[in-house]
Every structure is written in C-alpha cells, then in structure tokens.
Design an enzyme around this catalytic site. Structure first.
Site, PDB file in Angstrom:
ATOM      1  N   THR A  53       0.817  -1.218   0.000  1.00 55.83           N
ATOM      2  CA  THR A  53       0.000   0.000   0.000  1.00 55.83           C
ATOM      3  C   THR A  53       0.850   1.268   0.000  1.00 55.83           C
ATOM      4  O   THR A  53       1.982   1.258   0.496  1.00 55.83           O
ATOM      5  CB  THR A  53      -0.913  -0.018   1.255  1.00 55.83           C
ATOM      6  OG1 THR A  53      -1.509   1.264   1.412  1.00 55.83           O
ATOM      7  CG2 THR A  53      -0.132  -0.323   2.532  1.00 55.83           C
ATOM      8  N   ASP A  54       0.259   2.342  -0.511  1.00 58.97           N
ATOM      9  CA  ASP A  54       0.949   3.641  -0.462  1.00 58.97           C
ATOM     10  C   ASP A  54       1.144   4.112   0.978  1.00 58.97           C
ATOM     11  O   ASP A  54       1.956   5.005   1.242  1.00 58.97           O
ATOM     12  CB  ASP A  54       0.184   4.703  -1.277  1.00 58.97           C
ATOM     13  CG  ASP A  54      -1.265   4.913  -0.838  1.00 58.97           C
ATOM     14  OD1 ASP A  54      -1.729   4.240   0.095  1.00 58.97           O
ATOM     15  OD2 ASP A  54      -1.935   5.772  -1.457  1.00 58.97           O
ATOM     16  N   GLU A  55       0.366   3.523   1.915  1.00 58.48           N
ATOM     17  CA  GLU A  55       0.425   3.999   3.300  1.00 58.48           C
ATOM     18  C   GLU A  55       1.784   3.737   3.954  1.00 58.48           C
ATOM     19  O   GLU A  55       2.087   4.317   4.990  1.00 58.48           O
ATOM     20  CB  GLU A  55      -0.713   3.373   4.124  1.00 58.48           C
ATOM     21  CG  GLU A  55      -2.059   3.744   3.526  1.00 58.48           C
ATOM     22  CD  GLU A  55      -3.254   3.463   4.413  1.00 58.48           C
ATOM     23  OE1 GLU A  55      -3.119   3.465   5.642  1.00 58.48           O
ATOM     24  OE2 GLU A  55      -4.340   3.237   3.848  1.00 58.48           O
ATOM     25  N   TYR A  70      -1.647  -0.403  11.131  1.00 58.82           N
ATOM     26  CA  TYR A  70      -1.854  -1.067   9.833  1.00 58.82           C
ATOM     27  C   TYR A  70      -0.671  -0.814   8.905  1.00 58.82           C
ATOM     28  O   TYR A  70      -0.054  -1.753   8.388  1.00 58.82           O
ATOM     29  CB  TYR A  70      -3.156  -0.574   9.179  1.00 58.82           C
ATOM     30  CG  TYR A  70      -3.252  -0.893   7.697  1.00 58.82           C
ATOM     31  CD1 TYR A  70      -3.397  -2.203   7.253  1.00 58.82           C
ATOM     32  CD2 TYR A  70      -3.173   0.119   6.725  1.00 58.82           C
ATOM     33  CE1 TYR A  70      -3.461  -2.502   5.884  1.00 58.82           C
ATOM     34  CE2 TYR A  70      -3.236  -0.171   5.375  1.00 58.82           C
ATOM     35  CZ  TYR A  70      -3.381  -1.476   4.952  1.00 58.82           C
ATOM     36  OH  TYR A  70      -3.443  -1.767   3.608  1.00 58.82           O
ATOM     37  N   LYS A 113       2.200  -3.385   7.306  1.00 58.88           N
ATOM     38  CA  LYS A 113       2.411  -3.601   5.866  1.00 58.88           C
ATOM     39  C   LYS A 113       3.862  -3.269   5.485  1.00 58.88           C
ATOM     40  O   LYS A 113       4.470  -3.966   4.665  1.00 58.88           O
ATOM     41  CB  LYS A 113       1.449  -2.723   5.052  1.00 58.88           C
ATOM     42  CG  LYS A 113      -0.016  -3.098   5.151  1.00 58.88           C
ATOM     43  CD  LYS A 113      -0.346  -4.467   4.590  1.00 58.88           C
ATOM     44  CE  LYS A 113      -0.241  -4.542   3.089  1.00 58.88           C
ATOM     45  NZ  LYS A 113      -0.677  -5.876   2.583  1.00 58.88           N
ATOM     46  N   PRO A 119     -20.543  10.196   8.404  1.00 63.83           N
ATOM     47  CA  PRO A 119     -19.510  10.636   9.358  1.00 63.83           C
ATOM     48  C   PRO A 119     -18.177  10.959   8.683  1.00 63.83           C
ATOM     49  O   PRO A 119     -17.421  10.069   8.309  1.00 63.83           O
ATOM     50  CB  PRO A 119     -19.364   9.415  10.280  1.00 63.83           C
ATOM     51  CG  PRO A 119     -19.734   8.252   9.424  1.00 63.83           C
ATOM     52  CD  PRO A 119     -20.700   8.734   8.390  1.00 63.83           C
ATOM     53  N   ASN A 146     -11.695  14.072   1.104  1.00 61.20           N
ATOM     54  CA  ASN A 146     -12.797  13.210   1.539  1.00 61.20           C
ATOM     55  C   ASN A 146     -14.140  13.914   1.339  1.00 61.20           C
ATOM     56  O   ASN A 146     -15.137  13.279   0.973  1.00 61.20           O
ATOM     57  CB  ASN A 146     -12.616  12.821   3.008  1.00 61.20           C
ATOM     58  CG  ASN A 146     -11.410  11.910   3.190  1.00 61.20           C
ATOM     59  OD1 ASN A 146     -10.960  11.267   2.247  1.00 61.20           O
ATOM     60  ND2 ASN A 146     -10.886  11.855   4.406  1.00 61.20           N
TER      61      ASN A 146
END
Ligand code: NAD
Ligand code: TYD
Length: 338
Positions: free
Chosen positions: A126-128, A154, A158, A209, A253
């Site tokens: 992932t890019d995270e 998380y 990864k 939310p 978002n």
C-alpha cells in the site's frame, strides 16, 4: 499453463482479481486460500466458484503446517499475497491481529516459497507505507524510493512485511515483486471503508460521518485497474522491484462524499463532522511513472467514471450488501460511531 496461489481472495481486491483472471486465463489454475475473517465473503466468489480452473481453500496463512501441505500438493508457480487485516481504524483499536496476519502470515508464505520453490512471490502492499504528504505541497508524490515512514499500526505492519519480502530476495535470492497501491474502490467493497460506507448511509438517509474537517486527500484507483497492474507485474515485472500504482485521481474526503450525495440525489445536510482519526494521514499521492514506462500500464477509469460504476453496483447488489451488514460488522459500527 501456470498455477497461482491467491491469498485473501474472498476479500475486496483479491475477489475482483480472481473474477478477472480466472476468466481471462482459462488455461491457468487459481487456488484461493482465505481464513474468512469478518472481511472475507464467499458470496464475493460465487461468480467463479464453479469454474474448472478455480479452487477455494478455507485456511489461515499463519498456519504453517497447512500452508506447507498446500504447497506440497499444488506445486504453485506464482504466489500473490492479498491476505491482510486492512482497515486502519480497526488497527488503532486492536493492533495485534495486524501484526500476526500481515507480518507473520507473510513470513509463513515466504518460507513456503523458499522450501518448495516458485517462479515469483508477489506482495500486495500500500501507499500507506510512505506515510503522508503535506496538503500545501501538491507538487510532491510518493516514488518507489520515498523513505518508509508509517503512521498507523496497519501501515507499520504492511511496511514490515515489505521489508521482509525484500530481505528474502536479498538474503535467499527469492524471486519477489511488490506493488504499492493507492486507495481502491469498486464492486464488493466492504462497507466499513469510506466510499461504500457513505453510499450505504446516504441510501438510508443516515448521517455521513466525515473525520475532522474532511480535507484529507486520497488518490483513488478503480479496483479493476489495480488488478490489471498486479497481473502485469507478476508476469512481466523485474525481480526485487517495487512498483507504485495510482491514477492521479486525488480528491478530498469531502469532495468524495459530495460526489456520492449528488449522484444519489441526496442533500449535503447529511454530512456530519465527527472526531478525527488519531494520527490521520493528510495526503496520499502516487507517482506511477515506473509501471507506466516499464510495463505499459494505464488505468481504464478515472474517478468520475469509476465512481458512477461503483454507485451503480451498490444499487444493483443489495443482497450482497444486506448479507454483509447483518453480520458482526453492525456491532462494530455501533461501537465506532455511537
Ligand atoms: P479486505 O480486508 O477486503 O480482504 C482481506 C482478505 O484477507 C479477506 O478475505 C480476509 O478473510 C483475508 N484474510 C485476513 N486474514 C487472513 C489470514 N490470516 N489468512 C488468510 N486470509 C486472511 O482487503 P482488501 O481491501 O481486499 O486488500 C487486499 C490487499 O490489498 C491487502 O494486503 C491490503 O493491505 C492491500 N491494499 C488495499 C488497498 C485498499 O484500498 N483496499 C489499497 C492498497 C493496498
Ligand atoms: P478508509 O476508506 O478507511 O481508507 P484509508 O484509511 O486506508 O485511506 O478512509 C479513507 C479516508 O476517509 C480517510 O482519510 C479516512 C476517511 N474516513 C472518514 O472521513 N469517515 C469514515 O467513516 C471512514 C471509514 C473514513
């Protein structure tokens, strides 16, 4: 003819990958191993369950004995590891299972590949792992050599797995590739993630939310485009290389949520600002030049076309969604948003 082990194929991206590849390559065989956690859904695999070149095995990638037995019986050519705990908010609540599946599970697969031999092990990352970029520097993008700098349990799990994969290449000469992708969306997306969650809530006229002020930016990629990129890397990529995947579709978002509300004819008054996620990454943005130049990858969808296909899928697949929502997921949602 080649034989593929696809882990985590009952989840969102692995499921989409199998739908495409099982039909595209009828002479190859695909074996899916999945532990069927809360995110694994056999209904996702229904369209291919009866295909001759597909087989499902209900098993945990952390179960070394079972994984070795499977490798011994099947003689895989390629292993593609999608299996993971994948939701940042859950990792903040309970990191341990993330470390077990995402790091130790990866190690079991790498050991099995060493022991039994494979043509390639591919890690879906992932890019995270690169952390985040500032909101006021739109000129900056993640490249393959951007330093690892994680924020959540998380992303830390990864990144750890990525480092292990590269270590097995350097130390043991295991033929590996890694892909790091931006946020995916599309059919069969579990409704705990932003886009499917907002679609479901909007359809029920419930509050949407939005964490913090909604200004965080994600680089959205249609899931089918991610799957095609992985297929290209697995077949044509170079050993030991990392490939970034992303389609330059950055949206805040708030922009994503407003697009969904508009498409469904719902009012923006449904938007509700809630407490921000701890350690919330500001902006993800990928530079996919390497995979474009080296492997000729190009996404088929941009955000405007992909989101319409995704909303349509959600409207036409109510049964899949109702079945997901009648499970453990509802309890978790209550706790998260009460
Ligand atoms: P998902 O949560 O929808 O699916 C994960 C699947 O893995 C589920 O079917 C689950 O049952 C299975 N699984 C979990 N633990 C397991 C275990 N111990 N043994 C066997 N199976 C297990 O996730 P996803 O969104 O499809 O993501 C797939 C991969 O892509 C993950 O590795 C994730 O880190 C990565 N990724 C996801 C995104 C995204 O936007 N969703 C973006 C980039 C990378
Ligand atoms: P998510 O879909 O969880 O993916 P990731 O954290 O891997 O990027 O979240 C996408 C963005 O949407 C992220 O900035 C957090 C935000 N978000 C909300 O504002 N509200 C929500 O209910 C969820 C689930 C996410």
């Amino acid at each position: 003819m080649s034989k593929f082990l696809v882990t985590g194929g009952a989840g969102f991206i692995g499921g989409n990958f199998l739908h495409i590849m099982v039909k595209k390559y009828p002479n190859d065989e695909y074996v899916c191993i999945d532990a069927l956690t809360y995110a694994g859904n056999m209904e996702t695999l229904e369209p291919i369950l009866k295909e001759k070149n597909f087989k499902f095995v209900h098993e945990n990638i952390c179960n070394r004995e079972a994984v070795y037995k499977l490798f011994e019986e099947e003689h895989f050519d390629y292993v593609i590891n999608f299996a993971a705990e994948s939701h940042v908010d859950r990792s903040i609540e309970n990191p341990e299972i993330f470390l077990k599946t995402n790091i130790l599970g990866t190690q079991v697969l790498l050991d099995a590949c060493r022991k039994y031999g494979i043509k390639r092990y591919h890690q879906v990352s992932t890019d995270e792992v690169y952390g985040d970029l500032p909101l006021d520097r739109p000129d900056l993008f993640f490249k393959e050599d951007t330093p690892i700098h994680t924020s959540s349990p998380y992303s830390a799990s990864k990144a750890s797995a990525d480092l292990l994969v590269l270590a097995y290449h350097r130390t043991y000469g295991l033929p590996v590739t890694i892909s790091r992708c931006s946020n995916n969306y599309g059919p069969y997306h579990f409704p705990e993630k932003l886009i499917p969650l907002m679609i479901q809530k909007a359809l029920r006229n419930e509050p949407l939310p939005v964490y913090g002020n909604g200004a965080n930016v994600r680089d959205w990629l249609y899931v089918g485009d991610h799957c095609n990129a992985i297929d290209l890397i697995v077949r044509n990529g170079r050993d030991g290389e990392v490939y970034n995947i992303g389609g330059h579709n950055e949206r805040t978002n708030l922009e994503v949520v407003k697009t969904i509300l508009k498409a469904l004819g719902k009012p923006e008054s449904l938007i509700t600002y809630v407490k921000d996620r701890p350690g919330h990454d500001l902006r993800y943005a990928m530079d996919p030049t390497k995979i474009e130049k080296e492997l000729g990858w190009k996404p088929e969808y941009n955000f405007d076309t992909g989101i319409q296909v995704t909303i349509k899928w959600n409207l036409e697949n109510k049964k899949w969604l109702e079945h997901v929502e009648s499970g453990e997921y509802l309890n978790w949602l209550e706790r998260q948003y009460k």
